[in-house]
Motif scaffolding. Structure first.
Motif, short mmCIF file in Angstrom:
data_model
loop_
_atom_site.label_atom_id
_atom_site.label_comp_id
_atom_site.label_asym_id
_atom_site.label_seq_id
_atom_site.Cartn_x
_atom_site.Cartn_y
_atom_site.Cartn_z
N ASP A 183 0.81 -1.22 0.00
CA ASP A 183 0.00 0.00 0.00
C ASP A 183 0.84 1.27 0.00
O ASP A 183 0.43 2.29 -0.58
CB ASP A 183 -0.93 0.00 1.22
CG ASP A 183 -1.88 -1.17 1.23
OD1 ASP A 183 -2.59 -1.35 0.21
OD2 ASP A 183 -1.92 -1.91 2.22
N TYR A 184 2.01 1.23 0.64
CA TYR A 184 2.86 2.41 0.74
C TYR A 184 4.32 2.04 0.49
O TYR A 184 5.15 2.03 1.41
CB TYR A 184 2.72 3.05 2.13
CG TYR A 184 1.35 3.60 2.40
CD1 TYR A 184 0.98 4.88 1.97
CD2 TYR A 184 0.41 2.84 3.10
CE1 TYR A 184 -0.29 5.38 2.21
CE2 TYR A 184 -0.86 3.34 3.35
CZ TYR A 184 -1.20 4.60 2.90
OH TYR A 184 -2.46 5.10 3.14
N PRO A 185 4.65 1.72 -0.76
CA PRO A 185 6.03 1.33 -1.05
C PRO A 185 7.00 2.47 -0.75
O PRO A 185 6.76 3.62 -1.12
CB PRO A 185 6.00 1.01 -2.55
CG PRO A 185 4.79 1.70 -3.08
CD PRO A 185 3.80 1.72 -1.97
N GLY A 186 8.06 2.15 0.00
CA GLY A 186 9.10 3.13 0.28
C GLY A 186 8.74 4.17 1.32
O GLY A 186 9.48 5.15 1.48
N ILE A 187 7.65 3.99 2.08
CA ILE A 187 7.27 5.02 3.05
C ILE A 187 8.28 5.13 4.17
O ILE A 187 8.50 6.19 4.74
CB ILE A 187 5.85 4.76 3.59
CG1 ILE A 187 5.37 5.97 4.40
CG2 ILE A 187 5.78 3.47 4.38
CD1 ILE A 187 3.91 5.93 4.78
N PHE A 188 8.91 4.02 4.53
CA PHE A 188 10.04 4.06 5.46
C PHE A 188 10.91 2.83 5.20
O PHE A 188 10.49 1.88 4.52
CB PHE A 188 9.61 4.12 6.93
CG PHE A 188 8.50 3.18 7.34
CD1 PHE A 188 8.66 1.79 7.28
CD2 PHE A 188 7.29 3.67 7.80
CE1 PHE A 188 7.65 0.94 7.67
CE2 PHE A 188 6.27 2.83 8.20
CZ PHE A 188 6.45 1.46 8.14
N SER A 189 12.13 2.87 5.73
CA SER A 189 13.06 1.76 5.49
C SER A 189 12.57 0.49 6.15
O SER A 189 12.63 -0.59 5.56
CB SER A 189 14.45 2.13 6.03
OG SER A 189 14.95 3.28 5.39
N TYR A 190 12.11 0.60 7.39
CA TYR A 190 11.54 -0.54 8.09
C TYR A 190 10.86 -0.04 9.36
O TYR A 190 11.20 1.02 9.89
CB TYR A 190 12.60 -1.60 8.45
CG TYR A 190 13.78 -1.06 9.21
CD1 TYR A 190 13.73 -0.87 10.59
CD2 TYR A 190 14.96 -0.72 8.55
CE1 TYR A 190 14.80 -0.36 11.29
CE2 TYR A 190 16.04 -0.21 9.24
CZ TYR A 190 15.96 -0.04 10.61
OH TYR A 190 17.03 0.47 11.31
N TYR A 245 15.04 6.03 12.18
CA TYR A 245 15.35 7.41 11.83
C TYR A 245 14.29 8.05 10.91
O TYR A 245 14.32 9.25 10.68
CB TYR A 245 16.72 7.50 11.18
CG TYR A 245 17.86 7.27 12.14
CD1 TYR A 245 18.05 8.12 13.23
CD2 TYR A 245 18.73 6.20 11.98
CE1 TYR A 245 19.09 7.90 14.12
CE2 TYR A 245 19.78 5.98 12.87
CZ TYR A 245 19.95 6.84 13.94
OH TYR A 245 20.97 6.62 14.82
N ASN A 246 13.36 7.24 10.40
CA ASN A 246 12.28 7.79 9.57
C ASN A 246 11.13 8.35 10.39
O ASN A 246 10.24 9.00 9.84
CB ASN A 246 11.74 6.73 8.61
CG ASN A 246 12.77 6.29 7.59
OD1 ASN A 246 13.00 5.11 7.37
ND2 ASN A 246 13.43 7.25 6.95
N GLY A 247 11.14 8.11 11.72
CA GLY A 247 10.13 8.72 12.58
C GLY A 247 9.04 7.78 13.03
O GLY A 247 9.24 6.57 13.16
N PHE A 248 7.84 8.33 13.19
CA PHE A 248 6.71 7.65 13.82
C PHE A 248 5.49 7.75 12.91
O PHE A 248 5.17 8.82 12.39
CB PHE A 248 6.43 8.31 15.17
CG PHE A 248 5.24 7.77 15.90
CD1 PHE A 248 5.29 6.53 16.52
CD2 PHE A 248 4.06 8.50 15.99
CE1 PHE A 248 4.19 6.04 17.20
CE2 PHE A 248 2.97 8.03 16.67
CZ PHE A 248 3.03 6.79 17.28
#
Length: 463
Positions: free
Chosen positions: A190-197, A214-217
């Motif tokens: 649904d959200y490819p690449g939205i965060f690394s993991y 490090y991509n947040g919450f």
């Protein structure tokens, strides 16, 4: 724990340490400390024990499930002063840094994020207290997952690798048939690449609160068609670090999250009542050099597993002003070393505060399982944490600090903490004065614990 990669029969063993070590603590007492003298530390960080979870059988027996460098221990803590190991399930490899553990019905799910060979393990606990039976040990679905969370009949995994899943930054599995998990959805669908993991997830009623390093919450909803829907995010905030893990308050309005890197990050109290405007309302810490690892919330109490600082317990009935009620430093080596803090990867990994007895179990990475009595804290009814007290003179330039306080605080216990939150003086109030002759100049916090009430007030000491 941050993601950096670099079977023998175990005899039943239990030990209750009460005299050999000295522990720093406040309002929490140790009932027992269990460890396996044969446990071997993995070589990268010196970790012997990692994830922990609890479980209660149908007859009321209480268990701690403790991950280790070689597998998972199943320990009966029904008698909290005399834990007994019931069984041990070895992992497919040794020297494991990570194990994370959750339960569903009478089944225990164990994952590890260490390199192959590895597997998802499902353990039937219905045979306890005699033993457990491994009913699934396979890498066909996935081989590794950094963390897991179970919500209803769904298992969520963060940083999933291997098997038929391949790779998923976050994935959800159907465990309606507990021994045959089925992949429902990857976040990439649904959200490819939205965060690394997703490093970890807290999930309630299919709403996923994802800590993404490090991509947040991020907050998602898994809808009725098993698709992820993004509800909100917090990806840029002051002093942002590595978003590690979170816990949700009972009313669903507050998230507490921990950041593991850099060392010494504060804990964040976050208003999530409006997911279009997620807002940090407080930052707090036990010590500026200690690192919060995993948070757990029961009622209005926040239980924090801290590297270097053991179990820390806070009142979060006012989320914008958390109040520390007590602590127990499981890493007694802090004192014997004569230095602070301990090595970065030492101290408490996790905790479990939901046993029916009210006892809290904690895993210490070097020292094993602790069973702790927190009844002194939980007996305090948090009716009035902001009760009004008046201190004078403030700034205090004499050796006596005077207190004008309500009747409910007569014969109360008082505690004085320094600017780093360290307890430096405590006693019972015998009158409305406290001797502060020994205090150096600086800013201090006075905390009073009275009948069903807590009050906190800052004061300045001058000389």
């Amino acid at each position: 724990m941050k993601i950096i990669y670099s079977l023998a029969l175990v005899l039943v063993f239990s030990i209750n340490i009460t005299k050999a070590q000295t522990y720093q603590s406040q309002n929490i007492s140790m009932l027992s400390n269990w460890f396996d003298p044969a446990a071997v530390a993995e070589p990268s960080y010196g970790i012997k024990y990692n994830g922990i979870w609890g479980w209660t059988d149908t007859t009321g027996n209480e268990y701690a499930i403790v991950g280790s460098s070689a597998g998972a221990y199943f320990i009966n803590v029904t008698n909290p002063s005399a834990p007994v190991q019931c069984d041990f399930v070895p992992s497919r490899r040794d020297h494991c840094i990570w194990h994370e553990i959750k339960t569903y019905q009478n089944y225990c799910y164990i994952v590890s994020d260490d390199a192959a060979p590895n597997s998802l393990q499902i353990v039937d606990m219905s045979y306890l207290p005699d033993s457990v039976h491994v009913v699934y040990d396979s890498n066909s679905l996935f081989e590794r997952s950094h963390t897991i969370w179970i919500d209803g009949n769904k298992l969520y995994g963060g940083y999933v690798n291997g098997g038929s899943v391949g790779y998923a930054a976050m994935a959800v599995f159907d465990i309606s048939n507990p021994t045959s998990p089925v992949l429902l959805r990857k976040i990439e669908d649904d959200y490819p690449g939205i965060f690394s993991y997703a490093h970890d997830m807290y999930v309630r009623n299919d709403t996923v609160y994802a800590s993404a390093g490090y991509n947040g919450f991020f907050v998602f909803k898994l809808n009725s068609s098993n698709h992820f829907q993004l509800l909100g995010s917090l990806t840029n905030y002051f002093n942002q670090g590595y978003n590690h893990s979170s816990a949700l308050s009972n009313d669903g309005h507050t998230i507490i999250f921990c950041e593991e890197l850099p060392d010494g990050q504060p804990v964040r109290s976050v208003d999530v009542s409006d997911l279009s405007n997620i807002t940090i309302v407080a930052s707090f810490e036990s010590h500026p050099d200690a690192t919060p690892h995993n948070p757990f919330i029961k009622d209005n109490y926040l239980f924090l597993a801290y590297y270097q600082d053991g179990l820390q317990v806070y009142d979060i009935s006012n989320p914008s002003a958390p109040v520390r009620l007590g602590y127990f430093d499981t890493h007694w080596q802090n004192d014997s070393l004569g230095t602070y803090p301990a090595p970065a990867d030492a101290g408490a990994w996790g905790a479990y505060p939901w046993l029916p007895s009210g006892n809290v179990i904690v895993s210490d990475m070097q020292n094993g399982l602790y069973v702790l009595d927190v009844s002194t804290i939980t007996s305090i009814k948090q009716n009035d944490v902001s009760a009004q007290i008046y201190l004078y003179p403030n700034p205090a330039n004499s050796d006596q600090l005077n207190i004008l306080l309500p009747v409910s605080f007569h014969h109360a216990q008082y505690e004085i903490l320094n600017a780093n939150g360290q307890l430096i003086q405590k006693d019972f109030l015998s009158n409305s004065q406290i001797n502060i002759q020994q205090l150096n100049s600086g800013i201090y916090t006075l905390r009073l614990i009275g009948d069903n009430t807590i009050a906190v007030q800052k004061f300045v000491r001058t000389k």
